[in-house]
Design a protein around this motif. Structure first.
Motif, mmCIF file in Angstrom:
data_model
loop_
_atom_site.group_PDB
_atom_site.id
_atom_site.type_symbol
_atom_site.label_atom_id
_atom_site.label_comp_id
_atom_site.label_asym_id
_atom_site.label_seq_id
_atom_site.Cartn_x
_atom_site.Cartn_y
_atom_site.Cartn_z
ATOM 1 N N GLY A 186 0.806 -1.223 0.000
ATOM 2 C CA GLY A 186 0.000 0.000 0.000
ATOM 3 C C GLY A 186 0.829 1.258 0.000
ATOM 4 N N ARG A 187 2.092 1.152 0.456
ATOM 5 C CA ARG A 187 2.893 2.361 0.600
ATOM 6 C C ARG A 187 3.653 2.741 -0.664
ATOM 7 N NH1 ARG A 187 3.458 5.089 4.563
ATOM 8 N NH2 ARG A 187 5.538 5.696 3.917
ATOM 9 N N SER A 188 3.652 1.884 -1.683
ATOM 10 C CA SER A 188 4.611 2.108 -2.778
ATOM 11 C C SER A 188 4.387 3.438 -3.501
ATOM 12 C CB SER A 188 4.608 0.945 -3.758
ATOM 13 O OG SER A 188 3.318 0.646 -4.169
ATOM 14 N N PHE A 189 3.142 3.914 -3.604
ATOM 15 C CA PHE A 189 2.943 5.219 -4.227
ATOM 16 C C PHE A 189 2.679 6.309 -3.195
ATOM 17 C CE2 PHE A 189 2.382 2.514 -7.843
ATOM 18 C CZ PHE A 189 2.929 3.246 -8.877
ATOM 19 N N VAL A 190 2.105 5.909 -2.049
ATOM 20 C CA VAL A 190 1.848 6.899 -0.995
ATOM 21 C C VAL A 190 3.153 7.542 -0.550
ATOM 22 C CG1 VAL A 190 0.984 7.192 1.349
ATOM 23 C CG2 VAL A 190 -0.236 5.721 -0.218
ATOM 24 N N SER A 191 4.235 6.735 -0.499
ATOM 25 C CA SER A 191 5.513 7.281 -0.035
ATOM 26 C C SER A 191 6.023 8.363 -0.982
ATOM 27 C CB SER A 191 6.537 6.165 0.096
ATOM 28 O OG SER A 191 6.706 5.525 -1.140
ATOM 29 N N ALA A 193 -7.957 10.800 -0.202
ATOM 30 C CA ALA A 193 -7.650 11.644 0.946
ATOM 31 C C ALA A 193 -7.144 10.815 2.125
ATOM 32 C CB ALA A 193 -8.892 12.429 1.348
ATOM 33 N N THR A 194 -7.688 9.587 2.311
ATOM 34 C CA THR A 194 -7.329 8.814 3.500
ATOM 35 C C THR A 194 -6.084 7.964 3.301
ATOM 36 O OG1 THR A 194 -8.910 7.192 2.722
ATOM 37 C CG2 THR A 194 -9.646 8.673 4.453
ATOM 38 N N LEU A 214 -7.383 1.874 2.876
ATOM 39 C CA LEU A 214 -8.356 1.568 1.834
ATOM 40 C C LEU A 214 -7.951 0.368 0.985
ATOM 41 C CD1 LEU A 214 -10.972 2.930 1.164
ATOM 42 C CD2 LEU A 214 -9.805 4.344 -0.487
ATOM 43 N N LEU A 215 -6.650 0.118 0.864
ATOM 44 C CA LEU A 215 -6.174 -0.875 -0.100
ATOM 45 C C LEU A 215 -6.795 -2.267 0.069
ATOM 46 C CD1 LEU A 215 -4.330 -1.297 -2.524
ATOM 47 C CD2 LEU A 215 -2.556 -2.002 -0.970
ATOM 48 N N PRO A 216 -6.845 -2.834 1.283
ATOM 49 C CA PRO A 216 -7.446 -4.174 1.400
ATOM 50 C C PRO A 216 -8.883 -4.222 0.891
ATOM 51 C CG PRO A 216 -6.276 -3.617 3.401
ATOM 52 C CD PRO A 216 -6.279 -2.385 2.558
ATOM 53 N N ALA A 276 -13.841 8.686 -0.768
ATOM 54 C CA ALA A 276 -12.541 9.078 -0.230
ATOM 55 C C ALA A 276 -11.882 10.178 -1.061
ATOM 56 C CB ALA A 276 -11.611 7.871 -0.140
ATOM 57 N N ILE A 277 -12.527 10.615 -2.155
ATOM 58 C CA ILE A 277 -11.921 11.647 -3.001
ATOM 59 C C ILE A 277 -12.873 12.838 -3.092
ATOM 60 C CG2 ILE A 277 -10.886 12.126 -5.238
ATOM 61 C CD1 ILE A 277 -10.591 9.123 -5.614
#
Lengths: 224, 243
Positions: free
Chosen positions: A71-76, A158-159, A163-165, B152-153
């Motif tokens: 989940g972090r690969s693009f959020v980072s 936004a969150t 959400l990913l799962p 969420a958007i």
């Protein structure tokens, strides 16, 4: 073409270097997998499980950890503010390819650790090691293909995090059914390769379709 | 009502043709009523274990078809949104999914009740892992995730684009279930592994109700869907956002 490969490789190399520098994701996922497997092993206790339940438990742990770790690969990128740099220097499909390669190797490592731990802790006998390994590789490819795209999607929300799962699990049901059935065939009572042809085709097809769809759709997510 | 809202309701490039809408709505009302009456009153052949539950065919099967129509509609408008960026397309994709969820839940419930009181009479089995049932459930989960993602958007254009991508991306994995699920559990549906094909056991007189029922239920979908779309378009024009 050579420029495309170099661009994708540069994104991949950047991710590997950053990950090796902090080791945040690797350590977190390693501990998550180990803790989850311990939970499974202790709640099961000394009870003998059927191969079907063994493979189901194994893959549920893997799917949850992958959904958590990738989940972090693009959020980072969003958090570090490096999205603009990537937008300036590379094209969308290069970023996707680089991230996919990194995530694939990440999930593959995760799967290997999980399987080895699981086999050792629950004392599982494997009758077809080659089938189990092929299932792990193809399963990792499909898992990485689906989650890389969705990781890009949640980086736009936004969150972001949890959400990913929710997004990925409905899509992974065909993959999960195929890997669980193939793993069961590799354990005692299964018929090995002879019975797993259909599942292998499903896994190859799943990975192919998910990755092709990602290549078509990625630009709509990546460019604002 | 403001003149702007009136113009949207009464038609125009993005609105709905009200006269056509009223004609179709009345036809659908009559047709659905006729299906309900005909479905319960016209005699059906008594087949072993099905008996009178065969009447569920008139309701369960059209609902499942309507879900498929809704999925096709929603995916089509998602593609068009990605091509044009027109928010009306996003509204249409969303409303088709929303109304599709209603028909999907109804189709799932009628199917579960049907199986429970025929094939599983005397057992406690409600969920039987039938391939078609599981596929419908997965599609409903995907639409559930689709609406969670939308909430969420904030920004309408971005929300439309991301949601359209997810709608299409999740949809491409559903056909795999057709391939993998029948190996997991046997199907109760006609035409699947050894079950008689649909045409073998459906008496000709049942088709006189069944085929109109397809049209009536898809018509009902159309009426609900256009209502929702008109409502959302008014909100879109008045607030600049349809949610």
């Amino acid at each position: 073409m050579i420029r495309w490969i170099l661009g994708a490789w540069a994104v991949f190399e950047k991710d590997v270097k950053l990950e090796l520098r902090s080791r945040y994701a690797i350590n977190m996922i390693l501990l998550f997998v180990l803790a989850a497997l311990f939970l499974v092993a202790f709640s099961v206790g000394q009870e003998a499980l059927t191969p079907r339940i063994e493979s189901a438990l194994l893959w549920i742990v893997i799917v949850f950890s992958a959904a958590l770790g990738l989940g972090r690969s693009f959020v980072s990128e969003e958090e570090r503010g490096t999205v603009l740099l990537l937008l300036l220097h590379t094209r969308g499909d290069m970023v996707y390819a680089g991230k996919l390669l990194f995530n694939f190797l990440f999930v593959l490592g995760l799967n290997l650790v999980a399987v080895v731990t699981f086999v050792v802790m629950l004392g599982i006998e494997v009758i077809s090691v080659s089938l189990l390994l092929t299932t792990i590789v193809l399963g990792a490819l499909g898992l990485a293909g689906a989650t890389t795209m969705l990781a890009a999607i949640i980086a736009r929300t936004a969150t972001r995090g949890p959400l990913l799962p929710v997004l990925v699990f409905p899509m992974l049901i065909p993959l999960l059914l195929a890997v669980v059935t193939a793993t069961r065939e590799a354990l005692p009572g299964g018929e090995g390769w002879a019975a797993a042809g259909n599942e292998m085709l499903t896994l190859i097809g799943f990975a192919g379709v998910v990755i092709s769809a990602s290549i078509v759709l990625f630009d709509y997510v990546w460019y604002d | 009502m403001t003149t702007l809202a009136k113009r949207i309701v009464q038609g125009g490039p993005a609105g709905v043709n009200v006269r056509r809408y009223r004609i179709i709505r009345n036809i659908v009302l009559v047709a659905v009523t006729a299906i309900a009456i005909g479905g319960f009153l016209i005699d059906v052949p008594r087949i072993q274990i099905l008996e009178h539950t065969a009447r569920n065919l008139y309701f369960h099967v059209p609902m499942w078809f309507t879900l498929m129509a809704a999925v096709t509609f929603s995916a089509y408008h998602s593609i068009r949104f990605l091509q044009t960026g027109n928010l009306v397309r996003d509204v249409r994709a969303r409303e088709a999914a929303l109304v599709g969820i209603v028909f999907g839940i109804l189709g799932l419930l009628t199917g579960m009740v049907w199986a429970r009181f025929t094939w599983y009479q005397g057992t406690n089995i409600w969920w039987n892992f039938d391939p078609k049932q599981t596929m419908a459930a997965v599609q409903l989960l995907i639409y559930g995730a689709y609406f969670v993602l939308r909430s969420a958007i904030e920004e309408p254009q971005k929300r439309g684009r991301i949601a359209a991508v997810y709608n299409l991306f999740a949809l491409v994995t559903v056909p795999f279930l057709l391939f993998i699920l029948p190996r997991q559990a046997p199907s109760l549906h006609p035409g699947a592994d050894g079950n008689p094909a649909f045409s073998d056991f459906t008496a000709p007189e049942m088709r006189w109700v069944l085929y109109p029922a397809f049209i009536a239920f898809i018509g009902l979908f159309w009426v609900l869907y256009t209502q929702r779309v008109r409502f959302s378009l008014i909100k879109l024009r008045l607030h600049g956002d349809s949610e």
